[in-house]
Design a protein around this motif. Structure first.
Motif, PDB file in Angstrom:
ATOM      1  N   ALA A 167       0.886  -1.123  -0.010  1.00 24.07           N
ATOM      2  CA  ALA A 167       0.080  -0.048  -0.136  1.00 24.07           C
ATOM      3  C   ALA A 167       0.780   1.125  -0.114  1.00 24.07           C
ATOM      4  N   LYS A 168       1.945   1.243   0.509  1.00 23.11           N
ATOM      5  CA  LYS A 168       3.011   2.337   0.677  1.00 23.11           C
ATOM      6  C   LYS A 168       3.246   2.567  -0.667  1.00 23.11           C
ATOM      7  N   GLU A 169       3.664   1.422  -1.626  1.00 19.27           N
ATOM      8  CA  GLU A 169       4.093   1.741  -3.012  1.00 19.27           C
ATOM      9  C   GLU A 169       3.108   2.268  -3.657  1.00 19.27           C
ATOM     10  N   ALA A 170       1.626   2.104  -3.586  1.00 21.46           N
ATOM     11  CA  ALA A 170       0.579   2.572  -4.312  1.00 21.46           C
ATOM     12  C   ALA A 170       0.432   3.916  -3.846  1.00 21.46           C
ATOM     13  N   PHE A 171       0.681   4.310  -2.751  1.00 16.56           N
ATOM     14  CA  PHE A 171       0.541   5.759  -2.070  1.00 16.56           C
ATOM     15  C   PHE A 171       1.480   6.596  -3.016  1.00 16.56           C
ATOM     16  N   VAL A 172       2.889   6.337  -3.034  1.00 19.17           N
ATOM     17  CA  VAL A 172       3.867   6.954  -3.809  1.00 19.17           C
ATOM     18  C   VAL A 172       3.473   6.865  -5.257  1.00 19.17           C
ATOM     19  N   LYS A 173       3.069   5.826  -5.495  1.00 17.37           N
ATOM     20  CA  LYS A 173       2.684   5.920  -7.213  1.00 17.37           C
ATOM     21  C   LYS A 173       1.481   7.051  -7.451  1.00 17.37           C
ATOM     22  N   SER A 175       0.797   9.438  -5.600  1.00 17.41           N
ATOM     23  CA  SER A 175       1.304  10.879  -5.479  1.00 17.41           C
ATOM     24  C   SER A 175       2.242  11.494  -6.938  1.00 17.41           C
ATOM     25  N   GLN A 176       2.930  10.648  -7.239  1.00 16.38           N
ATOM     26  CA  GLN A 176       3.729  10.930  -8.558  1.00 16.38           C
ATOM     27  C   GLN A 176       2.771  11.234  -9.776  1.00 16.38           C
ATOM     28  N   ILE A 177       1.646  10.427  -9.844  1.00 17.71           N
ATOM     29  CA  ILE A 177       0.704  10.668 -11.009  1.00 17.71           C
ATOM     30  C   ILE A 177       0.325  11.991 -10.820  1.00 17.71           C
ATOM     31  N   ALA A 178      -0.161  12.036  -9.560  1.00 22.73           N
ATOM     32  CA  ALA A 178      -1.102  13.452  -9.189  1.00 22.73           C
ATOM     33  C   ALA A 178      -0.392  14.527  -9.724  1.00 22.73           C
ATOM     34  N   HIS A 179       1.179  14.697  -9.149  1.00 20.27           N
ATOM     35  CA  HIS A 179       1.727  15.902  -9.432  1.00 20.27           C
ATOM     36  C   HIS A 179       2.202  16.161 -10.849  1.00 20.27           C
ATOM     37  N   ASN A 181       0.372  15.441 -13.389  1.00 23.27           N
ATOM     38  CA  ASN A 181      -0.648  16.207 -13.875  1.00 23.27           C
ATOM     39  C   ASN A 181      -0.951  17.320 -13.187  1.00 23.27           C
ATOM     40  N   GLY A 182      -0.524  17.947 -12.487  1.00 28.29           N
ATOM     41  CA  GLY A 182      -0.648  19.295 -11.878  1.00 28.29           C
ATOM     42  C   GLY A 182      -1.779  18.983 -10.794  1.00 28.29           C
ATOM     43  N   ARG A 183      -1.830  17.901 -10.306  1.00 29.52           N
ATOM     44  CA  ARG A 183      -2.837  17.998  -9.123  1.00 29.52           C
ATOM     45  C   ARG A 183      -2.257  18.068  -7.854  1.00 29.52           C
ATOM     46  N   LYS A 184      -3.219  18.090  -6.651  1.00 28.90           N
ATOM     47  CA  LYS A 184      -2.609  18.455  -5.393  1.00 28.90           C
ATOM     48  C   LYS A 184      -2.937  16.997  -4.413  1.00 28.90           C
ATOM     49  N   VAL A 185      -2.113  16.859  -3.542  1.00 24.64           N
ATOM     50  CA  VAL A 185      -2.011  15.356  -2.769  1.00 24.64           C
ATOM     51  C   VAL A 185      -1.902  15.857  -1.254  1.00 24.64           C
ATOM     52  N   ALA A 186      -3.148  15.279  -0.785  1.00 26.66           N
ATOM     53  CA  ALA A 186      -3.357  15.658   0.724  1.00 26.66           C
ATOM     54  C   ALA A 186      -3.260  14.250   1.560  1.00 26.66           C
ATOM     55  N   LEU A 187      -2.736  14.239   2.719  1.00 28.98           N
ATOM     56  CA  LEU A 187      -2.634  13.351   3.648  1.00 28.98           C
ATOM     57  C   LEU A 187      -2.964  13.618   5.074  1.00 28.98           C
ATOM     58  N   THR A 188      -3.715  12.590   5.596  1.00 26.27           N
ATOM     59  CA  THR A 188      -4.074  12.685   7.090  1.00 26.27           C
ATOM     60  C   THR A 188      -3.398  11.648   7.667  1.00 26.27           C
ATOM     61  N   LEU A 189      -2.848  12.239   8.922  1.00 23.26           N
ATOM     62  CA  LEU A 189      -1.661  11.688   9.728  1.00 23.26           C
ATOM     63  C   LEU A 189      -2.363  10.338  10.515  1.00 23.26           C
ATOM     64  N   SER A 190      -3.759  10.471  10.427  1.00 27.35           N
ATOM     65  CA  SER A 190      -4.537   9.269  10.939  1.00 27.35           C
ATOM     66  C   SER A 190      -4.511   8.927  12.464  1.00 27.35           C
ATOM     67  N   ASP A 191      -3.430   9.053  13.203  1.00 27.53           N
ATOM     68  CA  ASP A 191      -3.523   8.258  14.600  1.00 27.53           C
ATOM     69  C   ASP A 191      -2.127   8.915  15.091  1.00 27.53           C
ATOM     70  N   ALA A 192      -1.949   9.448  16.589  1.00 27.61           N
ATOM     71  CA  ALA A 192      -0.734   9.450  17.004  1.00 27.61           C
ATOM     72  C   ALA A 192       0.210   8.451  16.964  1.00 27.61           C
ATOM     73  N   PHE A 193      -0.156   7.036  17.399  1.00 30.53           N
ATOM     74  CA  PHE A 193       0.686   6.076  17.241  1.00 30.53           C
ATOM     75  C   PHE A 193       1.146   5.705  15.839  1.00 30.53           C
ATOM     76  N   CYS A 194       0.268   5.892  14.782  1.00 30.96           N
ATOM     77  CA  CYS A 194       0.801   5.747  13.467  1.00 30.96           C
ATOM     78  C   CYS A 194       1.838   6.701  13.259  1.00 30.96           C
ATOM     79  N   VAL A 195       1.790   7.949  13.670  1.00 32.79           N
ATOM     80  CA  VAL A 195       2.800   8.905  13.522  1.00 32.79           C
ATOM     81  C   VAL A 195       4.024   8.453  14.190  1.00 32.79           C
ATOM     82  N   GLY A 196       4.078   8.015  15.286  1.00 29.90           N
ATOM     83  CA  GLY A 196       5.213   7.385  16.102  1.00 29.90           C
ATOM     84  C   GLY A 196       5.796   6.255  15.417  1.00 29.90           C
TER      85      GLY A 196
END
Length: 333
Positions: A167-173, A175-179, A181-196
Motif C-alpha cells: 500500500a505504501k508503494e501504491a501511495f507513492v505511485k 502521488s507521482q501521477i497526481a503531481h 498532472n498538476g494535481r494536489k496531494v493531501a495526507l491525513t496523519l490518521s493516529d498519533a501512534f501511527c505517526v510514532g
C-alpha cells in the motif's frame, strides 16, 4: 492541466466497522491503549468479537469516510481500496457506491477476508480501534489506475496506508501521477501512534513535496515533532508543508499556510456520543471547501460542521444530509 473528472479521490484501507459500547474495564482486560488504533490478526479479532456485546456494523475506513462526506456535500468523489470478493466485501462495495462515490477497485478472489475494524466506544465517547487489515493490506501499485488519479483535483491519502508495504508503494505511485498532472496531494496523519511508527518517513513525504496538504489533530502534530509545545510544532509544520490543518477538538482548528495562520472555532454540539470519524468528516468538509475555493476560514467551518454532526451519534458516516446542514448554517455548498 486537463479539467478534473473528480473533485477528490481517496485512497485508503477499505474496512468494515464493527462498533460496540464498552466500559474502560473491557479495554484493560484486553490490554488495549485507550484512544489508539492497534493492528490485530485474525485470532485476536475473533477473541475481541467473542467478548463483545451487540454491535453496529457499517462500512468504514478513514479515507472512505472522508470521501463519503465529500460526496454528500455535493462534490464528485472516487475511492480506491481493496476488498475481497466475499459477503462483507459485497456489502462494502454496495455501501460506498450507494453514497454516490465511484469505486472500481478490483476485489481479490483469494487471500485474506475483507478487513474489519473493531471500534470500542467508552462512555466518554472516545473510540479505541483494533484493526484486522485483511484484504486491505493487499492494495498494491497495480490497483492505482493512472487515468483515474490524473482526473482528480485532489488525491487524499490516509496515514494508515503506511503500515502495509504494498500500500505504501501504491501511495507513492498515486502521488507521482497526481503531481505529474498538476494535481494536489493531501495526507491525513490518521493516529498519533501511527505517526510514532513512521515519524521520519512522514516528515520526508512533507519535505520532499510528496504531499502538499497535511491534516492532523493536536496529538498527531505533537507526535510528529516529538514535542508537547503546540505552538512550536505548528511553526515547524508551517515551514514543512504548503498547507496544514490541525484540529483541536472543542478549540476548533488552525489552518497554517505560507501566507498566514487562520483559527476557526468548533461547531457547537449537544453531546459527544462517539468520536469515531470526527477527523475524517472534518477533512471532508475542508476538502470540499478547498475545491470550491471558498477560502480557508469557510473551509474550516464546513469541516467543523461535518465533524460536529458525526460525533453526536454512533458510527463514522453522516446520518444527516451534510449539504442541507451546511445550507441551514449559511455555508457555501
Amino acid at each position: 492541466m486537463s479539467s478534473a473528472k473528480y473533485d477528490v479521490l481517496g485512497i485508503g484501507n477499505a474496512l468494515f466497522d464493527i462498533l460496540v459500547r464498552v466500559d474502560d474495564s473491557f479495554l484493560t482486560g484486553h490490554g488495549m491503549t485507550k484512544g489508539a488504533m492497534a493492528l490485530i490478526d485474525e485470532a485476536q479479532a475473533a477473541a475481541i468479537y467473542k467478548d463483545m456485546g451487540p454491535a453496529i456494523e457499517v462500512s468504514g475506513g478513514s479515507a472512505a469516510n472522508t470521501i463519503v462526506g465529500v460526496a454528500q456535500l455535493g462534490a464528485r468523489a472516487a475511492y480506491v481500496g481493496k476488498i475481497k470478493n466475499d459477503q462483507i466485501g459485497e456489502l462494502y462495495a454496495h455501501d460506498i457506491r450507494s453514497a454516490n462515490v465511484a469505486f472500481g477497485t478490483k476485489a481479490a478472489n483469494d487471500g485474506p477476508a475483507t478487513g474489519c475494524s473493531y471500534i470500542l466506544v467508552t462512555p466518554d465517547g472516545e473510540r479505541t480501534m483494533n484493526t484486522y487489515l485483511g484484504a486491505a493490506q493487499m492494495l498494491s501499485a497495480s490497483d492505482i489506475e493512472e487515468d483515474e488519479i490524473a482526473a482528480a483535483s485532489i488525491v487524499y491519502l490516509e496515514g494508515y496506508l503506511w503500515d502495509p508495504k504494498d500500500a505504501k508503494e501504491a501511495f507513492v505511485k498515486a502521488s507521482q501521477i497526481a503531481h505529474t498532472n498538476g494535481r494536489k496531494v493531501a495526507l491525513t496523519l490518521s493516529d498519533a501512534f501511527c505517526v510514532g511508527r513512521y515519524r521520519d518517513e512522514f516528515l520526508g513525504l512533507m519535505r520532499n513535496n510528496t504531499v502538499d496538504l497535511i491534516f492532523a489533530n493536536e496529538a498527531e502534530l505533537q507526535s510528529l515533532y516529538d514535542t508537547k509545545d503546540f505552538d512550536a510544532a505548528l511553526a515547524r509544520l508551517r515551514s514543512d508543508v504548503t498547507l496544514g490543518v490541525v484540529t483541536r477538538s472543542e478549540k476548533g482548528c488552525v489552518v497554517v499556510a505560507r501566507e498566514g495562520v487562520t483559527a476557526v472555532p468548533a461547531s457547537p454540539v449537544k453531546s459527544v456520543v462517539d468520536t469515531t470519524g470526527a477527523g475524517d468528516l472534518f477533512a471532508a468538509g475542508f476538502l470540499f471547501g478547498l475545491v470550491r475555493n471558498v477560502g480557508y476560514e469557510q473551509a474550516g467551518r464546513l469541516g467543523a460542521l461535518a465533524a460536529a454532526e458525526v460525533i453526536q451519534h454512533i458510527g463514522a458516516r453522516p446520518q444527516t444530509s451534510l449539504k442541507e446542514l451546511a445550507q441551514q448554517h449559511g455555508l457555501p455548498v
